[in-house]
Write a protein that holds these residues in place. Structure first.
Motif, short mmCIF file in Angstrom:
data_model
loop_
_atom_site.label_atom_id
_atom_site.label_comp_id
_atom_site.label_asym_id
_atom_site.label_seq_id
_atom_site.Cartn_x
_atom_site.Cartn_y
_atom_site.Cartn_z
N ASP A 1 -10.88 16.63 34.74
CA ASP A 1 -11.37 15.60 35.65
C ASP A 1 -10.21 14.90 36.36
O ASP A 1 -9.05 15.14 36.05
CB ASP A 1 -12.24 14.59 34.91
CG ASP A 1 -11.62 14.11 33.61
OD1 ASP A 1 -10.49 14.50 33.30
OD2 ASP A 1 -12.28 13.34 32.90
N LYS B 1 -15.23 16.06 38.97
CA LYS B 1 -15.54 16.68 40.27
C LYS B 1 -15.45 15.70 41.44
O LYS B 1 -16.33 15.65 42.30
CB LYS B 1 -16.92 17.33 40.22
CG LYS B 1 -17.04 18.40 39.16
CD LYS B 1 -18.41 19.00 39.13
CE LYS B 1 -18.53 20.02 38.02
NZ LYS B 1 -19.88 20.57 37.92
N LEU B 2 -14.38 14.94 41.51
CA LEU B 2 -14.17 13.98 42.59
C LEU B 2 -13.93 14.71 43.91
O LEU B 2 -13.11 15.61 43.99
CB LEU B 2 -12.98 13.08 42.28
CG LEU B 2 -12.65 12.01 43.30
CD1 LEU B 2 -13.74 10.94 43.31
CD2 LEU B 2 -11.30 11.38 42.99
N THR C 1 -18.66 12.33 44.32
CA THR C 1 -18.49 13.40 43.34
C THR C 1 -19.59 14.43 43.47
O THR C 1 -20.63 14.18 44.05
CB THR C 1 -18.51 12.84 41.90
OG1 THR C 1 -19.80 12.34 41.61
CG2 THR C 1 -17.48 11.75 41.72
#
Length: 105
Positions: free
Chosen positions: A49, A69-70, A84
């Motif tokens: 992350d 999942k930015l 995200t």
């Protein structure tokens, strides 16, 4: 031709015939500024992350949160938005945060 990447750095050297070319690789950082707060994200090799840091430029306080999942960081006024992905490829999530990274309802 040859290519060398300096370990632990963002510099490369490329040798072609009798020429040597040096370059610095610049990653595309995600960041924004709002309410005297700099918010930026980076990845750590040991994590999947993103590490999101909110740095108060007046007090010097730092707040850290991890986001999976930015995609993007945007800010305006007193808030920032973290965009995200979710596990469903058709669904995206927007997280509205204040200057210490707490989600706002």
């Amino acid at each position: 031709a040859g290519l060398a990447w300096e370990g632990g750095s963002l510099r490369i050297a490329l040798a072609v015939e009798s020429f040597i070319y040096f370059a610095n690789i610049r990653p595309d950082y995600k960041w924004a500024f709002f309410a005297n707060t700099l918010v930026y994200a980076y990845t750590k090799p040991e994590r999947t992350d993103h590490c999101v840091v909110l740095y108060d430029t007046v007090t010097g306080n730092k707040y850290t949160k991890y986001v999976k999942k930015l995609l993007q960081i945007k800010a305006y006024g007193d808030y920032c938005v973290l965009a995200t992905k979710t596990d469903d490829p058709t669904v995206y999530l927007l997280i509205l945060c204040n200057a210490i990274g707490a989600p706002v309802d």
